[in-house]
Design an enzyme around this catalytic site. Sequence first.
Site, PDB file in Angstrom:
ATOM      1  N   CYS A 113       0.826  -1.215   0.000  1.00 19.50           N
ATOM      2  CA  CYS A 113       0.000   0.000   0.000  1.00 19.50           C
ATOM      3  C   CYS A 113       0.856   1.258   0.000  1.00 19.50           C
ATOM      4  O   CYS A 113       1.441   1.625   1.021  1.00 19.50           O
ATOM      5  CB  CYS A 113      -0.922  -0.007   1.219  1.00 19.50           C
TER       6      CYS A 113
ATOM      7  N   CYS B 183      -0.291   4.078   2.300  1.00 20.81           N
ATOM      8  CA  CYS B 183       0.028   3.863   3.716  1.00 20.81           C
ATOM      9  C   CYS B 183       1.515   4.077   3.992  1.00 20.81           C
ATOM     10  O   CYS B 183       1.885   4.669   5.005  1.00 20.81           O
ATOM     11  CB  CYS B 183      -0.305   2.437   4.144  1.00 20.81           C
ATOM     12  N   ASP B 184       2.365   3.571   3.125  1.00 16.67           N
ATOM     13  CA  ASP B 184       3.778   3.456   3.482  1.00 16.67           C
ATOM     14  C   ASP B 184       4.734   4.329   2.669  1.00 16.67           C
ATOM     15  O   ASP B 184       5.924   4.403   2.990  1.00 16.67           O
ATOM     16  CB  ASP B 184       4.223   1.985   3.353  1.00 16.67           C
TER      17      ASP B 184
END
Length: 308
Positions: free
Chosen positions: A135, A138-139
């Site tokens: 993701c 997200c990261d």
Amino acid sequence: MNDNIRDVIIIGSGPAGLTAAIYTARADLKPLLIEGPQPGGQLTITTDVENYPGFPDAISGPELVMDMRKQAERFGTEFITGEVTSVDFSNQPFTITVGDASYKGNTIIIATGASARWIGIESEKKLMGSGVSGCATCDGFFFKGKEIVVVGGGDTALEEAAFLTRFASKVSVIHRRDQFRASKAMQEKVFNNNKISIIWDSVVDEILGVEQGRVTGVRVKNVKNGSITELPCEGVFIAIGHTPNTKVFRGHIALDNHGYVILKDRTSTNIRGVFAAGDVADPHYRQAITAAGMGCMAAIDAERFLEK
Ligand code: NAP
């Protein structure tokens, strides 16, 4: 058969299922929540979550989902662990079977999520959360100024590659064919981005860095001529698609060509009294916050349905 007929049975324990549980429990509907084989869902394989509102200093994925679970428990959600083996939506109350036990519910909220597809190599598993991610939203932030590899050739892969150029110094997209599956517009965006380079006809054969406990590179195999090269990088984003967890619902509820639950109206499925929320019905946003939002919507929809 458990003769007790529940008002609400929730299947799935990610942010969608747990939010539905918090809302239905607070509405005194005494929900039963069935936690599947990966309690907590995809959040449990995420490291820091920095984009969930309310946590200015970030929170780990497992901690966030554990807190949601505690909150659902506090208002009286009943939890059981097990995999749903069959469903019967032909009559209300509906029947959900988990191994030897069956449960009846006047409404059902399906929140079984989706599972990211992975390459399936050992090094990928070992370095998950230590440079391997599924993701970018997200990261990506953790890879400022670093070199990154994205695997895949669909819209997700190219969207993630473009997004990651905000942080990374260089993004290499590795695709197994000589053509992208992604939309033309997305391809143009990637071709015009000078931070992105494309490695065609190739697969990641090994992710390097297991001994160091962090990604240091990838070994790339050209599928046409068999040649092997090594590419240094600090992050590997796998974007080869998701599979919605709907196998058990096949033939019982309307699914689209990719297996996602089709929503008719807000969170309603084609079966009256059966609702769906989160990634199982959403191939587009796939965020913890949108899943939680849909869980809330499904809970309110179920409550209103029961009132009628
Ligand atoms: P997808 O369209 O199924 O693409 C998956 C990609 O991964 C394909 O290029 C595929 O290669 C590759 N792949 C699959 N298995 C692989 C493996 N084992 N090893 C290496 N490569 C592998 O999935 P997606 O990109 O997640 O998109 C899902 C849906 O959401 C699509 O309908 C997409 O259009 C949509 N979406 C839209 C947007 C947008 O419009 N903004 C953004 C994201 C997603 P092949 O091409 O060779 O099969």
